[in-house]
Write a protein that holds these residues in place. Structure first.
Motif, short mmCIF file in Angstrom:
data_model
loop_
_atom_site.label_atom_id
_atom_site.label_comp_id
_atom_site.label_asym_id
_atom_site.label_seq_id
_atom_site.Cartn_x
_atom_site.Cartn_y
_atom_site.Cartn_z
N THR A 32 -59.51 24.22 -24.86
CA THR A 32 -60.04 23.25 -25.81
C THR A 32 -61.17 22.48 -25.13
N ALA A 33 -61.98 21.86 -25.94
CA ALA A 33 -63.03 20.98 -25.39
C ALA A 33 -63.28 19.87 -26.40
N PHE A 34 -63.93 18.82 -25.92
CA PHE A 34 -64.30 17.69 -26.78
C PHE A 34 -63.07 17.13 -27.48
N ASP A 35 -62.08 16.74 -26.66
CA ASP A 35 -60.83 16.15 -27.17
C ASP A 35 -60.14 17.06 -28.18
N GLY A 36 -60.19 18.34 -27.91
CA GLY A 36 -59.47 19.28 -28.76
C GLY A 36 -60.20 19.68 -30.02
N LYS A 37 -61.41 19.14 -30.22
CA LYS A 37 -62.15 19.48 -31.46
C LYS A 37 -62.59 20.94 -31.43
N LYS A 38 -62.90 21.44 -30.26
CA LYS A 38 -63.27 22.85 -30.12
C LYS A 38 -62.08 23.60 -29.52
N LYS A 39 -61.70 24.69 -30.15
CA LYS A 39 -60.52 25.43 -29.70
C LYS A 39 -60.89 26.90 -29.53
N ARG A 215 -67.52 25.39 -23.22
CA ARG A 215 -67.92 24.17 -23.94
C ARG A 215 -69.27 24.36 -24.64
N ARG A 216 -70.19 24.98 -23.91
CA ARG A 216 -71.58 25.05 -24.42
C ARG A 216 -71.94 26.43 -25.00
N ASP A 217 -70.93 27.28 -25.21
CA ASP A 217 -71.18 28.63 -25.78
C ASP A 217 -72.24 29.40 -24.99
N LEU A 218 -72.06 29.44 -23.67
CA LEU A 218 -73.07 30.11 -22.84
C LEU A 218 -72.80 31.60 -22.67
N GLY A 219 -71.61 32.07 -23.12
CA GLY A 219 -71.24 33.47 -22.91
C GLY A 219 -70.73 33.68 -21.49
N GLY A 220 -70.18 34.85 -21.22
CA GLY A 220 -69.72 35.18 -19.86
C GLY A 220 -68.60 34.27 -19.37
N VAL A 221 -67.76 33.80 -20.28
CA VAL A 221 -66.72 32.83 -19.90
C VAL A 221 -65.67 33.51 -18.99
N GLU A 222 -65.09 34.61 -19.47
CA GLU A 222 -64.05 35.30 -18.69
C GLU A 222 -64.60 35.71 -17.31
#
Ligand code: TMP
Length: 234
Positions: A32-39, A215-222
């Motif tokens: 999650t990010a932004f106090d759970g607003k993004k999941k 958080r910032r949708d940059l890709g390559g998270v995993e």
């Protein structure tokens, strides 16, 4: 009999064990990010964060910082001392990033003259606000002696981890710690240290290797979490 679930947080589930002084913490792939607003979900995050946190907590133990970790009992599960957690989050910043840029206008990537310590109130309903020593005192969140010991430990963690990551060509930009008290009254480092709770930048390219990619949708998270596991294990 299924173990009793004591608490489910955003990234971990805490279970009771047969020993009242121990709990079992299962790391989830949920993010999650932004106090759970993004999941969302980050594949393999639970296993990778459990491995990274184990390595870092052992390193800290070797360097005189007591931690909650007893042992890694499964790929995504750590057996831990049960702590009474303080209702504060401690952030240490070596470089400017994230909320301090928004709050105070720092340019991202500027090096702090010295490690900067910030306290946040652990209260999701208030959005975990930044707090001052006066707030800590008035709300009696921790005593003055506990606050000073937390500061000493957080700065010791910073020395140990900054050197460890520098050897692995990683800049430890900032991170969040949580402390608690064990059954004997000692102040102990708890929770986790992982790409969920730290900002890590590649020392050469400054590529982000942490949850900011989510958080910032940059890709390559995993891939970032996998890369940090490889560096920590190298
Ligand atoms: P911030 O720049 O958003 O204040 O975050 C500082 C550091 O703390 C960063 O490494 C991410 C970490 N962090 C957490 O672990 N949990 C949180 O809820 C937040 C807001 C930040």
């Amino acid at each position: 009999m299924a173990p009793e679930k004591l608490y489910e947080g955003k990234a971990k589930i805490v279970y009771a064990t047969d020993d009242p002084n121990l709990v079992s913490q299962k790391f989830k792939d949920d993010a999650t990010a932004f106090d759970g607003k993004k999941k969302g979900q980050i594949a393999h995050k639970g296993v990778r964060n459990a491995a990274i946190s184990t390595r870092l907590f052992r390193l800290l133990e070797e360097n005189g910082v007591a931690t909650q970790l007893v042992e890694r009992t499964a790929e995504d599960t750590l057996l831990c001392k049960k702590l009474k957690m303080f209702p504060v989050e401690v952030v240490v910043r070596n470089y400017a990033a994230g909320s301090i840029c928004k709050r105070l206008g720092f340019e991202e990537g500027v090096k702090m003259k010295k490690p900067m310590l910030e306290f946040f109130l652990k209260d999701d309903s208030l959005g975990d606000p930044l707090i001052t020593d006066a707030h800590i005192e008035e709300l009696e969140l921790v005593t003055r002696a506990e606050r000073d010991e937390i500061e000493r430990l957080a700065l010791r963690v910073n020395e140990v981890l900054s050197a460890f990551f520098a050897e692995r060509k990683v800049i430890l930009v900032d991170y969040k710690l949580e402390f608690g008290i064990d059954s004997e009254g000692n102040i102990i480092l708890g929770d986790e240290i992982s790409p969920d709770t730290c900002r890590f930048w590649d020392a050469e390219t400054r590529e982000k290797l942490d949850k900011d990619r989510f958080r910032r949708d940059l890709g390559g998270v995993e891939e970032a979490y996998e890369e940090m596991l490889n560096r920590v294990e190298s």
